[in-house]
Scaffold this motif. Structure first.
Motif, PDB file in Angstrom:
ATOM      1  N   HIS A   1       0.852  -1.253  -0.026  1.00 52.76           N
ATOM      2  CA  HIS A   1      -0.013   0.036  -0.145  1.00 52.76           C
ATOM      3  C   HIS A   1       0.737   1.283  -0.070  1.00 52.76           C
ATOM      4  CE1 HIS A   1      -3.646   2.529   0.506  1.00 52.76           C
ATOM      5  NE2 HIS A   1      -3.013   3.024   1.608  1.00 52.76           N
ATOM      6  N   THR A   2       1.640   1.375   0.959  1.00 53.51           N
ATOM      7  CA  THR A   2       2.676   2.430   0.878  1.00 53.51           C
ATOM      8  C   THR A   2       3.389   2.661  -0.213  1.00 53.51           C
ATOM      9  OG1 THR A   2       4.310   1.590   2.395  1.00 53.51           O
ATOM     10  CG2 THR A   2       2.736   2.837   3.560  1.00 53.51           C
ATOM     11  N   GLY A   3       3.804   1.739  -0.559  1.00 56.41           N
ATOM     12  CA  GLY A   3       5.002   1.506  -1.847  1.00 56.41           C
ATOM     13  C   GLY A   3       4.018   2.092  -3.218  1.00 56.41           C
ATOM     14  N   THR A   4       2.964   1.511  -3.227  1.00 55.02           N
ATOM     15  CA  THR A   4       2.086   1.973  -4.434  1.00 55.02           C
ATOM     16  C   THR A   4       1.610   3.537  -4.217  1.00 55.02           C
ATOM     17  OG1 THR A   4       0.332   0.800  -3.608  1.00 55.02           O
ATOM     18  CG2 THR A   4       1.496  -0.375  -5.311  1.00 55.02           C
ATOM     19  N   GLN A   5       1.483   3.801  -3.060  1.00 57.27           N
ATOM     20  CA  GLN A   5       0.880   5.216  -2.683  1.00 57.27           C
ATOM     21  C   GLN A   5       2.235   6.118  -3.398  1.00 57.27           C
ATOM     22  OE1 GLN A   5       0.207   5.232   1.429  1.00 57.27           O
ATOM     23  NE2 GLN A   5      -2.171   6.214   1.005  1.00 57.27           N
ATOM     24  N   ALA A   6       3.363   5.761  -2.929  1.00 54.45           N
ATOM     25  CA  ALA A   6       4.405   6.582  -3.269  1.00 54.45           C
ATOM     26  C   ALA A   6       4.649   6.551  -4.927  1.00 54.45           C
ATOM     27  CB  ALA A   6       5.715   5.911  -2.525  1.00 54.45           C
ATOM     28  N   ALA A   7       4.267   5.592  -5.545  1.00 53.27           N
ATOM     29  CA  ALA A   7       4.275   5.342  -6.834  1.00 53.27           C
ATOM     30  C   ALA A   7       3.339   6.373  -7.594  1.00 53.27           C
ATOM     31  CB  ALA A   7       4.197   3.921  -7.394  1.00 53.27           C
ATOM     32  N   ALA A   8       2.110   6.287  -6.963  1.00 50.35           N
ATOM     33  CA  ALA A   8       0.910   7.291  -7.624  1.00 50.35           C
ATOM     34  C   ALA A   8       1.649   8.617  -7.289  1.00 50.35           C
ATOM     35  CB  ALA A   8      -0.021   7.117  -6.753  1.00 50.35           C
ATOM     36  N   ALA A   9       2.292   8.975  -6.254  1.00 57.64           N
ATOM     37  CA  ALA A   9       2.632  10.578  -5.984  1.00 57.64           C
ATOM     38  C   ALA A   9       3.727  11.018  -7.092  1.00 57.64           C
ATOM     39  CB  ALA A   9       3.138  10.415  -4.707  1.00 57.64           C
ATOM     40  N   GLY A  10       4.638   9.941  -7.351  1.00 52.18           N
ATOM     41  CA  GLY A  10       5.520  10.052  -8.195  1.00 52.18           C
ATOM     42  C   GLY A  10       5.024  10.039  -9.731  1.00 52.18           C
ATOM     43  N   GLY A  11       3.728   9.757 -10.046  1.00 52.33           N
ATOM     44  CA  GLY A  11       3.412   9.719 -11.296  1.00 52.33           C
ATOM     45  C   GLY A  11       3.322   8.349 -12.000  1.00 52.33           C
ATOM     46  N   VAL A  12       3.715   7.347 -11.094  1.00 51.65           N
ATOM     47  CA  VAL A  12       4.019   6.033 -11.755  1.00 51.65           C
ATOM     48  C   VAL A  12       2.664   5.054 -11.909  1.00 51.65           C
ATOM     49  CG1 VAL A  12       5.259   3.865 -11.460  1.00 51.65           C
ATOM     50  CG2 VAL A  12       6.564   6.142 -10.996  1.00 51.65           C
ATOM     51  N   THR A  13       2.202   4.733 -12.772  1.00 44.35           N
ATOM     52  CA  THR A  13       1.093   3.915 -12.652  1.00 44.35           C
ATOM     53  C   THR A  13       1.232   2.366 -12.673  1.00 44.35           C
ATOM     54  OG1 THR A  13       0.936   4.092 -15.246  1.00 44.35           O
ATOM     55  CG2 THR A  13      -0.351   5.717 -14.085  1.00 44.35           C
ATOM     56  N   ARG A  14       2.508   1.821 -13.151  1.00 46.93           N
ATOM     57  CA  ARG A  14       2.819   0.499 -12.867  1.00 46.93           C
ATOM     58  C   ARG A  14       4.104   0.333 -12.298  1.00 46.93           C
ATOM     59  NH1 ARG A  14       1.162  -4.290 -15.190  1.00 46.93           N
ATOM     60  NH2 ARG A  14      -0.250  -3.366 -16.546  1.00 46.93           N
ATOM     61  N   VAL A  15       4.465  -0.671 -11.321  1.00 52.57           N
ATOM     62  CA  VAL A  15       5.857  -0.804 -10.827  1.00 52.57           C
ATOM     63  C   VAL A  15       6.147  -2.345 -11.222  1.00 52.57           C
ATOM     64  CG1 VAL A  15       5.706   0.896  -9.097  1.00 52.57           C
ATOM     65  CG2 VAL A  15       5.108  -1.180  -8.434  1.00 52.57           C
ATOM     66  N   ALA A  16       7.133  -2.860 -11.451  1.00 52.45           N
ATOM     67  CA  ALA A  16       7.627  -4.228 -11.357  1.00 52.45           C
ATOM     68  C   ALA A  16       8.402  -4.403  -9.889  1.00 52.45           C
ATOM     69  CB  ALA A  16       8.240  -4.489 -12.618  1.00 52.45           C
ATOM     70  N   THR A  17       7.880  -5.437  -9.186  1.00 53.29           N
ATOM     71  CA  THR A  17       8.471  -5.448  -7.818  1.00 53.29           C
ATOM     72  C   THR A  17       9.499  -6.721  -7.678  1.00 53.29           C
ATOM     73  OG1 THR A  17       8.046  -5.658  -5.313  1.00 53.29           O
ATOM     74  CG2 THR A  17       6.491  -6.806  -6.687  1.00 53.29           C
ATOM     75  N   MET A  18      10.477  -6.541  -7.075  1.00 53.30           N
ATOM     76  CA  MET A  18      11.479  -7.508  -7.110  1.00 53.30           C
ATOM     77  C   MET A  18      11.240  -8.781  -6.058  1.00 53.30           C
ATOM     78  SD  MET A  18      13.917  -7.248  -9.320  1.00 53.30           S
ATOM     79  CE  MET A  18      14.357  -6.104 -10.641  1.00 53.30           C
TER      80      MET A  18
ATOM     81  N   VAL B   1      -1.772  -7.413  -3.805  1.00 51.43           N
ATOM     82  CA  VAL B   1      -2.009  -5.927  -4.566  1.00 51.43           C
ATOM     83  C   VAL B   1      -3.226  -5.726  -4.535  1.00 51.43           C
ATOM     84  CG1 VAL B   1      -1.542  -5.226  -7.420  1.00 51.43           C
ATOM     85  CG2 VAL B   1       0.308  -6.440  -5.612  1.00 51.43           C
ATOM     86  N   GLU B   2      -4.311  -6.869  -5.163  1.00 52.07           N
ATOM     87  CA  GLU B   2      -5.649  -6.474  -5.272  1.00 52.07           C
ATOM     88  C   GLU B   2      -6.136  -5.927  -4.152  1.00 52.07           C
ATOM     89  OE1 GLU B   2      -7.067 -10.309  -6.170  1.00 52.07           O
ATOM     90  OE2 GLU B   2      -6.041 -10.708  -8.099  1.00 52.07           O
ATOM     91  N   GLU B   3      -5.780  -6.382  -3.018  1.00 53.76           N
ATOM     92  CA  GLU B   3      -6.472  -5.889  -1.739  1.00 53.76           C
ATOM     93  C   GLU B   3      -5.982  -4.492  -1.481  1.00 53.76           C
ATOM     94  OE1 GLU B   3      -6.624  -9.994   0.726  1.00 53.76           O
ATOM     95  OE2 GLU B   3      -5.059  -8.595   1.133  1.00 53.76           O
ATOM     96  N   SER B   4      -4.749  -4.114  -1.782  1.00 52.23           N
ATOM     97  CA  SER B   4      -4.086  -2.800  -1.185  1.00 52.23           C
ATOM     98  C   SER B   4      -3.331  -2.184  -2.064  1.00 52.23           C
ATOM     99  CB  SER B   4      -3.376  -2.912   0.029  1.00 52.23           C
ATOM    100  OG  SER B   4      -2.386  -3.841  -0.011  1.00 52.23           O
ATOM    101  N   GLY B   5      -3.238  -2.433  -3.372  1.00 56.34           N
ATOM    102  CA  GLY B   5      -2.413  -1.794  -4.399  1.00 56.34           C
ATOM    103  C   GLY B   5      -3.088  -0.380  -4.742  1.00 56.34           C
ATOM    104  N   VAL B   6      -2.419   0.794  -5.043  1.00 52.27           N
ATOM    105  CA  VAL B   6      -2.930   1.921  -5.411  1.00 52.27           C
ATOM    106  C   VAL B   6      -2.635   1.861  -7.080  1.00 52.27           C
ATOM    107  CG1 VAL B   6      -2.686   4.584  -5.471  1.00 52.27           C
ATOM    108  CG2 VAL B   6      -2.671   3.164  -3.465  1.00 52.27           C
TER     109      VAL B   6
END
Length: 429
Positions: free
Chosen positions: A75-92, A112-117
């Motif tokens: 959740h917090t990681g994808t919030q950070a992505a949204a704040a940075g203008g990122v609509t998709r990330v690939a996680t390691m 991701v389905e439950e908490s991904g932004v």
């Protein structure tokens, strides 16, 4: 509900489009691009002076879930992505447990389905437990949706094992993402080996360790035919090795982080752990080689290697701190400051490096604005000046190497499947 992004400059390099006009979104899809849209019954966002681009894609992040949620979570990681203008990330895959089986991969997909932004693609491990001894469940993970395989965070030390992994990945039509540092040379080091490390009395990580690893795995890629993607390239010689491999027609691509383009090891003279990462920030000659690699097309993508740590982990003496920084919220501003405002790269080329190319490499939807396709869109104000403060970021960590630095350029609106997830710096989910 119809949503219109009005009066912006549409930057859509995959279609050769760069024009002022409106973008109409309805039911999660793009309805039209360009021209002047009828505003009746619509919610309107005025993008005057802004660029309207395909959603940014960061193909190298660490969301730390499962098992390391004190550092970051989905959740917090994808919030950070949204704040940075990122609509998709690939996680390691270097989580706990490691994402080395279809079972673990599916559990991450569920989270991701439950908490991904924003949207999340998952990279599976090459080896079980990242130990470099036994192949992971690559076939099952590929079937379950893994986009690539990597033991990122660790180098696969056995050349024979890496050969077998490449052969298997090639059979599955997946690329290998390579953390290229020969740890027999680099394991005991804490920063770039060079004049600064000697003067500081700190054991270094020699660039030669990266160069040797890149050279070996290019050879293995050419032997097996597997697509090799060199993660977070940082040394001048490694860039040249990749450049020459590409000239030979080898299936080799690479990426660079925004922070390796911005900083040098001069910043480490104060022994600040916020600059500690692997591979390390290197000397100015390496940074210049990275810049040249971006400019001449040797480097395919700009990423963050977003790898946050809990504050108490980073707030320790330099040599005791773990490697890694948070970067999702500063990457775009750093790149715009470094390249766009110095007239080195057009906004079209920046979008290619931060959206179009990552989508192509990962073989995921995105990187282009098309009518009828999902409305994953980033609106960028290139002239927005802002000073970075860790306390203002969405990521869990307070530590950023950009602390107190003023950047020029910022995402001001992020849409995922037509839903506004960030507006004027505020994440809405």
């Amino acid at each position: 509900m119809k949503f219109i992004i009005k009066n912006g400059t549409i930057v859509n390099p995959a279609r050769g489009q760069h024009e002022q006009g409106d973008v109409v979104v309805e039911n999660g899809k793009i309805v039209s691009l360009g021209g002047h849209a009828d505003e009746q019954g619509a919610e309107v966002y005025d993008a005057t002076g802004c660029f309207v681009t395909p959603g940014l894609i960061d193909m190298h992040v660490h969301l730390r879930e499962p098992g390391q949620t004190g550092k970051e979570d989905i959740h917090t990681g994808t919030q950070a992505a949204a704040a940075g203008g990122v609509t998709r990330v690939a996680t390691m895959a270097n989580t706990s447990p490691v994402i080395d089986s279809a079972t673990v991969l599916r559990s991450v997909q569920k989270r991701v389905e439950e908490s991904g932004v924003v949207k999340v693609s998952i990279i599976g491990a090459i080896s079980k437990g990242l130990e470099g001894k036994q192949l992971s469940g690559m076939g099952g993970m590929a079937k379950a949706g893994a986009v690539a395989f990597s033991d990122d965070g660790r180098y696969v030390e056995s050349a024979d094992f890496m050969r077998r992994a490449m052969e298997y990945a090639d059979m599955l039509d997946k690329m290998i993402i390579d953390h290229a540092e020969d740890m027999t040379m680099c394991r005991q080091g804490f920063m770039n080996e060079g004049t600064n490390s000697y003067c500081m009395g700190v054991t270094g990580r020699p660039a030669a360790g990266e160069d040797i690893a890149v050279a070996r795995d290019i050879i293995l890629s050419e032997l097996t035919g597997c697509h090799l993607h060199v993660a977070h390239v940082s040394s001048a010689r490694a860039v040249e090795l990749i450049r020459q491999a590409k000239k030979r027609g080898s299936r080799v691509t690479t990426e660079v982080t925004a922070q390796h383009l911005y900083f040098t090891d001069d910043y480490l003279k104060g022994y600040e752990p916020v600059y500690k990462m692997a591979p390390p920030i290197r000397a100015e000659k390496d940074r210049q080689a990275l810049l040249e690699g971006v400019l001449d097309g040797t480097i395919d993508a700009i990423i963050t290697d977003h790898a946050p740590h809990a504050n108490e982990e980073k707030d320790v003496p330099f040599c005791c701190a773990p490697n890694g920084i948070a970067g999702l919220e500063t990457s775009l501003g750093s790149v715009l400051t470094m390249f766009y405002h110095t007239h080195r790269l057009s906004i079209d080329r920046i979008v290619e490096l931060m959206s179009t190319n990552p989508a192509r490499l990962l073989r995921v939807e995105g990187g282009i604005l098309n009518a009828g396709k999902p409305a994953d869109i980033t609106v960028i104000n290139p002239d927005y000046e802002w000073t970075v403060h860790g306390k203002d970021l969405y990521t869990k960590t307070l530590f950023t190497p950009y602390e107190g630095i003023t950047l020029k350029g910022k995402a001001v609106l992020t849409l995922v499947d037509g839903q506004v997830v960030m507006k004027e710096g505020k994440v809405l989910k």
